[in-house]
Design a protein around this motif. Structure first.
Motif, PDB file in Angstrom:
ATOM      1  N   SER A 129       5.703   2.966   6.716  1.00 31.19           N
ATOM      2  CA  SER A 129       6.150   1.597   6.943  1.00 31.19           C
ATOM      3  C   SER A 129       7.431   1.394   6.140  1.00 31.19           C
ATOM      4  CB  SER A 129       5.051   0.614   6.541  1.00 31.19           C
ATOM      5  OG  SER A 129       5.443  -0.721   6.749  1.00 31.19           O
ATOM      6  N   SER A 130       7.619   0.243   5.555  1.00 32.94           N
ATOM      7  CA  SER A 130       8.852  -0.067   4.832  1.00 32.94           C
ATOM      8  C   SER A 130       8.649  -1.338   4.027  1.00 32.94           C
ATOM      9  CB  SER A 130       9.998  -0.278   5.826  1.00 32.94           C
ATOM     10  OG  SER A 130      11.130  -0.860   5.213  1.00 32.94           O
ATOM     11  N   VAL A 131       9.475  -1.524   2.995  1.00 32.33           N
ATOM     12  CA  VAL A 131       9.461  -2.812   2.299  1.00 32.33           C
ATOM     13  C   VAL A 131       9.888  -3.934   3.238  1.00 32.33           C
ATOM     14  CG1 VAL A 131       9.808  -1.851  -0.009  1.00 32.33           C
ATOM     15  CG2 VAL A 131      11.799  -2.473   1.390  1.00 32.33           C
ATOM     16  N   ALA A 132      10.541  -3.569   4.352  1.00 30.85           N
ATOM     17  CA  ALA A 132      10.916  -4.576   5.353  1.00 30.85           C
ATOM     18  C   ALA A 132       9.692  -5.228   5.984  1.00 30.85           C
ATOM     19  CB  ALA A 132      11.779  -3.949   6.440  1.00 30.85           C
ATOM     20  N   ALA A 133       8.531  -4.602   5.838  1.00 28.65           N
ATOM     21  CA  ALA A 133       7.289  -5.194   6.339  1.00 28.65           C
ATOM     22  C   ALA A 133       6.912  -6.442   5.558  1.00 28.65           C
ATOM     23  CB  ALA A 133       6.151  -4.175   6.254  1.00 28.65           C
ATOM     24  N   THR A 134       7.372  -6.523   4.320  1.00 30.51           N
ATOM     25  CA  THR A 134       6.990  -7.615   3.420  1.00 30.51           C
ATOM     26  C   THR A 134       8.140  -8.558   3.117  1.00 30.51           C
ATOM     27  OG1 THR A 134       5.378  -6.136   2.370  1.00 30.51           O
ATOM     28  CG2 THR A 134       5.982  -8.126   1.149  1.00 30.51           C
ATOM     29  N   LYS A 147       7.530  -2.731  11.299  1.00 27.31           N
ATOM     30  CA  LYS A 147       6.997  -2.131  10.079  1.00 27.31           C
ATOM     31  C   LYS A 147       5.847  -2.951   9.499  1.00 27.31           C
ATOM     32  CE  LYS A 147       9.396   1.564  10.066  1.00 27.31           C
ATOM     33  NZ  LYS A 147       8.733   2.873  10.286  1.00 27.31           N
ATOM     34  N   ALA A 148       5.888  -4.264   9.741  1.00 22.12           N
ATOM     35  CA  ALA A 148       4.737  -5.093   9.372  1.00 22.12           C
ATOM     36  C   ALA A 148       3.522  -4.726  10.216  1.00 22.12           C
ATOM     37  CB  ALA A 148       5.078  -6.573   9.539  1.00 22.12           C
ATOM     38  N   PHE A 149       3.776  -4.432  11.493  1.00 25.28           N
ATOM     39  CA  PHE A 149       2.691  -3.956  12.348  1.00 25.28           C
ATOM     40  C   PHE A 149       2.098  -2.669  11.792  1.00 25.28           C
ATOM     41  CE2 PHE A 149       0.957  -1.167  15.503  1.00 25.28           C
ATOM     42  CZ  PHE A 149       0.086  -1.978  16.212  1.00 25.28           C
ATOM     43  N   VAL A 150       2.966  -1.723  11.418  1.00 23.17           N
ATOM     44  CA  VAL A 150       2.478  -0.439  10.901  1.00 23.17           C
ATOM     45  C   VAL A 150       1.608  -0.659   9.671  1.00 23.17           C
ATOM     46  CG1 VAL A 150       3.179   1.745   9.840  1.00 23.17           C
ATOM     47  CG2 VAL A 150       4.388   0.901  11.853  1.00 23.17           C
ATOM     48  N   ARG A 151       2.032  -1.541   8.785  1.00 22.93           N
ATOM     49  CA  ARG A 151       1.242  -1.825   7.582  1.00 22.93           C
ATOM     50  C   ARG A 151      -0.122  -2.407   7.957  1.00 22.93           C
ATOM     51  NH1 ARG A 151      -0.162  -5.510   3.520  1.00 22.93           N
ATOM     52  NH2 ARG A 151       0.294  -4.754   1.410  1.00 22.93           N
ATOM     53  N   GLN A 152      -0.130  -3.415   8.827  1.00 29.29           N
ATOM     54  CA  GLN A 152      -1.392  -4.066   9.184  1.00 29.29           C
ATOM     55  C   GLN A 152      -2.276  -3.143  10.012  1.00 29.29           C
ATOM     56  OE1 GLN A 152      -2.092  -6.865   7.775  1.00 29.29           O
ATOM     57  NE2 GLN A 152      -4.111  -7.139   8.686  1.00 29.29           N
ATOM     58  N   PHE A 153      -1.674  -2.361  10.883  1.00 23.45           N
ATOM     59  CA  PHE A 153      -2.440  -1.376  11.666  1.00 23.45           C
ATOM     60  C   PHE A 153      -3.117  -0.376  10.743  1.00 23.45           C
ATOM     61  CE2 PHE A 153      -2.302   2.675  14.266  1.00 23.45           C
ATOM     62  CZ  PHE A 153      -3.345   2.334  15.111  1.00 23.45           C
TER      63      PHE A 153
END
Length: 245
Positions: A129-134, A147-153
């Motif tokens: 993912s990435s810090v861009a997820a947050t 990338k937020a999707f990847v984190r939550q997935f």
């Protein structure tokens, strides 16, 4: 000898991950679109590496590649794409869809295809993912959303896989100096300026982190891991003021 599948292995973090795991004695299945770069990995690392050249967004090619895979102990979903830095109202829809197809659809499809085998082998999944997820930023729009999707997935997978022995980790890097920004902007000067004097993380830093996560005792799971160079921190809030140029 455990086997790891690394997507997006032809450059940056993926390429460094192939070397890191091969040097640690793993058999590495390296995938990517650029067959010539994959061949260079074989020339360098020998029979520690098996390669498979295909585009993760090509469903037919992806399915054919999965059917030919050996049993996989660890899936590293590294293949990803960022296109454009324009604000949403000026962004190109084609760029948005390309990021969704690569960062979300392909990752989900490949993960689902390998899950039965990973459960059988009590394997592991590491998603990049990435810090861009947050932390949102101007121009991050759909890239940050993917990338937020990847984190939550990843967290959802952890929930579903509880009791199976399968470990799942979301790795969320900040600034890493690779060809990522050049590919995103098409501008070498902009890419060089971004990293100049910042002492950013390297692809090798992230690869070493992935190996550390993968080789922890099997009863330990790193759910999410956010990494930044010491030079990088958090931006302040943006405020648009009326009547101020």
């Amino acid at each position: 000898m455990p086997t790891v599948l690394v997507t997006g292995a032809t450059s940056g973090i993926g390429e460094a991950t192939v070397r890191e795991f091969a040097d640690a004695g793993w058999h590495v299945v390296a995938t990517g679109r650029r067959a010539d770069r994959l061949e260079k990995l074989i020339a360098e690392l020998g029979d520690q590496v098996t390669t498979s050249a295909f585009d993760v967004t090509d469903a037919a090619a992806r399915d054919a590649a999965v059917a030919a895979l050996p049993p996989i102990d660890l899936l590293v979903n590294n293949a990803g794409l960022a296109r454009g830095t324009a604000p949403a109202q000026e962004a190109k829809l084609d760029d948005w869809m390309a990021m969704i197809d690569t960062n979300v659809v392909a990752l989900v499809a490949l993960t689902r295809a390998l899950l039965p085998g990973l459960v059988e082998r009590k394997g592991a999944i590491i998603n990049l993912s990435s810090v861009a997820a947050t932390y949102p930023y101007v121009g991050g729009n759909v890239y940050g959303g993917t990338k937020a999707f990847v984190r939550q997935f990843s967290l959802g997978l952890r929930s579903d896989l509880a009791g199976t022995g399968v470990r799942v980790t979301s790795i969320e890097p900040g600034m890493v100096e690779t060809e990522f920004t050049f590919v995103r902007t098409g501008d070498r000067a902009k890419s060089d300026a971004l990293y100049k004097g910042a002492n950013p993380m390297t692809a090798e830093d992230i690869a070493a982190t992935l190996l550390w996560v993968a080789t922890l005792p099997p009863h330990l799971n790193i759910n999410t891991l956010e990494l930044m160079p010491v030079s990088q921190s958090f931006a302040g809030f943006a405020v648009a003021r009326e009547g101020v140029a």
